[in-house]
Design a protein around this motif. Structure first.
Motif, PDB file in Angstrom:
ATOM      1  N   TYR B 193      13.139   9.301   2.670  1.00  0.00           N
ATOM      2  CA  TYR B 193      13.245   9.028   1.238  1.00  0.00           C
ATOM      3  C   TYR B 193      12.509  10.132   0.495  1.00  0.00           C
ATOM      4  O   TYR B 193      11.299  10.282   0.624  1.00  0.00           O
ATOM      5  N   MET B 194      13.272  10.889  -0.302  1.00  0.00           N
ATOM      6  CA  MET B 194      12.653  12.021  -0.964  1.00  0.00           C
ATOM      7  C   MET B 194      11.699  11.588  -2.063  1.00  0.00           C
ATOM      8  O   MET B 194      10.759  12.290  -2.387  1.00  0.00           O
ATOM      9  N   ASP B 195      11.931  10.414  -2.658  1.00  0.00           N
ATOM     10  CA  ASP B 195      10.977   9.989  -3.682  1.00  0.00           C
ATOM     11  C   ASP B 195       9.636   9.683  -3.041  1.00  0.00           C
ATOM     12  O   ASP B 195       8.587   9.875  -3.643  1.00  0.00           O
ATOM     13  N   ASP B 230      14.248  16.263  -3.665  1.00  0.00           N
ATOM     14  CA  ASP B 230      15.580  16.276  -3.079  1.00  0.00           C
ATOM     15  C   ASP B 230      16.178  17.676  -3.155  1.00  0.00           C
ATOM     16  O   ASP B 230      16.696  18.211  -2.182  1.00  0.00           O
TER      17      ASP B 230
END
Lengths: 306, 240, 368
Positions: B193-195, B230
């Motif tokens: 998960y890039m967040d 991202d």
């Protein structure tokens, strides 16, 4: 042309666990429909009911006008299915897997080559490699190829991007967009909220219940509370302070910002400022933003629990 | 003294170089994000740091111990949690905690005390006697994390701890990570998960066995002129 | 038909790319037959014995020589006194002591009566009995030799002929047993495991969601194993014949047909197991516990069925292996034809039919 997928009041329990509760939705022709929800929400169960692998306890479902119980044989000829975990033969090469799946669907790779060409050229350099030795992204591409090889009318993809890195995920979704343009209806599930934006319509699912069915844009528009993105140098103390502020409704971390909503919206802003002032957060910044799909999902989840 | 220090750490499998001379250090109490595409060499690197895999060459010290010669000392001083294996599904919550406490040689009294604290913190007192298999995934993961730091390790390694977890629980999980880091525990975490990458103090991004970028999320975004992590990731992985 | 061919070919790929499967398929039969044929045997060879010859005359010397002459006994030590016997046994090497009392020759010719004492280590009763019997036979021969041509008054001469296995070779018993075991294991265990593997890997899900009829899935998986099992049967038969001199007195065609029948029975069992198991490990355990153990214990392979208590004897009737072992022995050793083995063959046919029927009725067209 029949409606690709119609689901009506479907219920399914495993013992005491209610896996699916009163599920109804429709997927239209050429639509990319996303089933968004965390693990254990009931996504795979729904896929298995629609692909005739499980029987629902209650309710009806049709795929391309065919009943999933009565006409299971006919459905099995026209759907493509990619189950949740990698389900190809790891000890067979890429080419052997493709040929095998083409044959059991009574076709050949050459017959529907134009459909899979774009994906096939990407995996072709590895065609003599055993499928088990491919990288995660490549495996998913191969699995998609195998699910497409008989030119299905409806495509079921159960979490095709789970555990796949962001680059491969992006490429995979680009492929789905192009397939949709070719008129194939696609039902795809994912636990990644950001992927919801790439679907035509989405259904948000949690604990076996559908929370919402709509276009992603609509879902976001419906979110009518003002929201702020807040940032400071030290994020964790900021989160703690904001959460203990009495007028805070929700405060969640989103990437480098915190997403904050207040009980009385803008009316609470002055109070918040007075509250935060003495805490002395460095590099503090705050600006209003539009909520994302993940905010909406979390909001819906909360109201569901109450 | 940094908790993790590596120098030219390399692992070869035959002719294949899984991890190619990676050099970095992780500071005390830091949340260090370890990102990379599938097959970029993350797992191999992580296994070497946990003392599970002997490096081919290079140096690595974890918690001050050499991974070549003091693998057992390394293991005593780290916590480890992965998405796949975490808890015994057929044991009760309490039994799992007791088991892991026992492995790390905690006394019965300590285990009792810690079990109480832990269940209270996770608000799981009512579930203490439930089988782990009956818990929702998110709870399992939170429990697994708490168990991984039960013996107060100075470093904890988390291998995709939040895969498939719902967004609310995912954030509650990160609260636990923040809290641990606040107490001085060094956190080494991989994620897709890039967040979540943004929650880390610093991130390294691996491409084809090498570390191609290492900095704070802010700096990385500036460096690659990207809006989000991202984008940074895509630019790096695609631009090869 | 093309689908079927491709399916079967895929199955061969699986088999030939997995070294462990190959090893089980072809290594195990050879190892087992060699083990059973050479090492595990009831025959006595070169058993070490001790002799306490208190007579030390010409006749006692010759008796000792006779004992030593065959390949049965090897004299390890010559004892000097009765006290030494206990010590000799305790050393653990010797299995039997032959005690010849003083004035052996003299008593034999003048009193018409001589005594020889045989002491055996009955810690292992089977071996002890066998040794005593061998020794008795040798002593008996020696007695006749001494008597010369003049017959004793009123003696009954028993001539013993071991029918069908004159040399009493235990390998004749083991070859049919091992063959049965291998066919059962390979066919039943491997098929149940291979089907369970598809379920475990999730590929069964895709196969079910394809137009392939379930019967095709099962046959496609099973046919390669039929072929391989049959090859295995030939290998074991060949080894039995050329390595151990096992005869095939009956018709080879009938023998092979019966083998094929038994392969089918075992496959039926394998499919049956696979319909109720989802994991390779469960399938393996079920095959091992449910097939291998009862087969070894109850089929008459190792323990004779006749000497079992009634409940076990009845139970042995449901072992397909029991019937196949009877068929094999009858054809190979007795030279029986179909006229003699039809009842057993019929039992196997019935069992096969039963297994396949249950499997088809239980085979799931869905996941649950």
């Amino acid at each position: 042309m029949e409606t690709p997928i119609v689901v009506q009041d479907v219920h399914k329990s495993f013992g005491k666990v209610k896996a699916l509760h009163d599920i109804s939705f429709t997927v239209n022709e050429g639509e990319l429909f996303g089933l968004i929800g965390p693990d254990g929400a009931g996504k795979s169960t729904l896929f298995r009911i629609l692909t005739t692998l499980l029987l629902a306890d209650k309710g009806q479902a049709t795929v391309n006008g065919l009943d999933v119980v009565k006409d299971y044989k006919a459905i099995r000829k026209i759907v493509g299915y990619m189950p949740g975990r990698f389900s190809l033969y790891q000890d067979l090469t890429v080419q052997e897997n493709l040929d095998f799946f083409a044959t059991i669907f009574n076709t050949t790779v050459a017959a529907n080559y134009e459909l899979i060409e774009e994906i096939y050229v990407q995996i072709a350099p590895f065609k003599d490699r055993p499928a088990g030795k491919l990288s995660g992204g490549m495996k998913q591409k191969l699995a998609l190829c195998c699910a497409l090889v008989h030119k299905p009318v409806v495509l079921f993809l159960d979490e095709p991007t789970t555990g796949v890195d962001p680059v491969s995920r992006k490429e995979f979704w680009e492929m789905l967009q192009r397939l949709r343009k070719k008129g194939i209806a696609i039902l795809v599930s994912t636990p990644y909220m950001d992927e919801a934006m790439l679907c035509d319509r989405v259904a948000l699912i949690q604990n076996g219940r559908l929370l919402e069915i709509d276009t992603p844009q609509h879902i976001i528009e419906q979110y009518n509370k003002p929201m702020w993105a807040v940032h400071a140098k030290r994020m964790y103390p900021l989160i703690q302070d904001l959460r203990s502020f009495p007028e805070t409704e929700s405060c969640y971390a989103f990437g480098e910002y915190l997403h904050l909503t207040l009980k009385h919206g803008e009316a609470d802003l002055d109070k918040l400022q007075a509250y935060l002032q003495p805490k002395g957060h460095e590099e503090f910044s705050m600006h209003p933003i539009q909520a994302g799909i993940e905010d909406c999902f979390m909001e819906l989840m909360k109201s569901e629990k109450v | 003294m940094h908790p993790i220090v590596t120098k030219e750490l390399t692992k070869k499998f035959g002719a294949f170089i899984a991890t190619n001379a990676i050099t970095f250090e992780v500071k005390e109490g830091e949340i260090f994000g370890f990102l990379g595409a599938n097959g970029a060499g993350k797992t191999t690197a992580m296994r070497m740091l946990c003392g599970l895999l002997k490096p081919s060459s290079g140096e690595a010290k974890v918690a001050g111990f050499d991974v070549y010669t003091q693998a057992d000392k390394v293991k005593q001083n780290i916590g480890y949690m992965s998405q796949r294996f975490s808890l015994y599904e057929d044991l009760k919550v309490k039994e799992n905690i007791r088991f892991y406490g026992g492995i790390y040689g905690l006394s019965n009294n300590t285990i009792k005390e810690k079990t109480k604290q832990l269940l209270q913190k996770l608000q799981m007192e009512a579930e203490a006697d439930q089988l782990v298999s009956a818990l929702p995934l998110g709870w399992k993961q939170k429990l697994a994390f708490s168990v991984a730091i039960l013996h107060d390790p100075s470093i904890v390694f988390l291998d995709e701890p939040t895969g498939g977890v719902d967004p609310v629980t995912r954030r509650q999980f990160w609260d636990l990570i923040y809290e641990a880091a606040g107490r001085g525990v060094t956190v080494f975490v991989t994620t897709h998960y890039m967040d979540e990458a943004e929650y880390c103090d610093r991130i390294s991004i691996m491409v084809d066995g090498r570390i191609q970028a290492l900095d704070t999320p802010r700096q990385l975004k500036a460096q690659f002129q990207a809006d989000s992590m991202d984008d940074v990731f895509l630019k790096l992985a695609r631009g090869k | 038909m093309r689908q079927f061919f491709v399916f079967a070919r895929k199955e061969f790929y699986h088999i030939f790319r997995d070294k462990r499967t190959l090893l089980i398929l072809f290594g195990m039969p050879v190892v087992q037959i060699v083990l059973f044929g050479f090492a595990i045997t009831n025959e006595i060879k070169n058993a070490e014995i001790a002799v306490l010859d208190q007579s030390r005359d010409y006749y006692s010397n010759r008796l000792v020589q006779q004992l030593q002459a065959g390949s049965y006994f090897k004299i390890d030590q010559e004892l000097q006194s009765h006290q030494a016997i206990e010590a000799a046994f305790r050393e653990g090497r010797i299995k039997m002591v032959v005690v010849i009392p003083p004035k052996f020759g003299e008593s034999f010719f003048h009193l018409h009566k001589a005594q020889v004492q045989l002491l055996a280590d009955a810690g292992d009763p089977n071996t002890a009995t066998t040794l005593i019997n061998y020794a008795r036979a040798i002593i008996g021969n020696y007695q006749q030799e001494l008597n010369g041509p003049q017959a004793m008054p009123l003696t009954i001469n028993t001539t013993v002929r071991m029918q069908y296995n004159p040399a009493l070779k235990s390998v004749f018993l083991f070859v049919p047993g091992v063959m049965t075991l291998i066919l059962l294991l390979v066919s039943a265990m491997m098929t149940s495991i291979t089907i369970a593997r598809e379920k475990e890997l999730g590929t069964m899900e895709i196969l079910l969601v394809s137009p392939l009829p379930p019967a095709m899935i099962v046959t496609g998986k099973v046919v390669p194993y039929i072929v391989l099992s049959f090859i295995n049967a030939l290998v074991i038969l060949g080894m039995g014949v050329w390595l151990f001199g096992m005869p095939i007195k009956g018709s080879i065609v009938l023998l092979l047909l019966e083998c094929a029948l038994f392969v089918l029975t075992s496959l039926g069992l394998g499919i049956l197991i696979s319909t109720v198991t989802d994991k390779q490990q469960t399938a393996m355990m079920a095959s091992m516990m449910g097939l291998l153990m009862p087969t070894v214990l109850l089929s008459g392979f190792i323990f004779p069925v006749e000497s079992m208590p009634l409940p076990l004897r009845l139970l042995s009737n449901i072992m397909p292996a029991k019937w196949f072992i009877i068929i094999l022995k009858d054809i190979m050793l007795k030279g029986s034809g179909l006229r003699e083995v039809w009842p057993q063959s019929l039992v196997l046919c019935g069992m096969t039919l039963l297994f396949v029927t249950i499997s088809i009725r239980k085979f799931k067209i869905r996941l649950s």
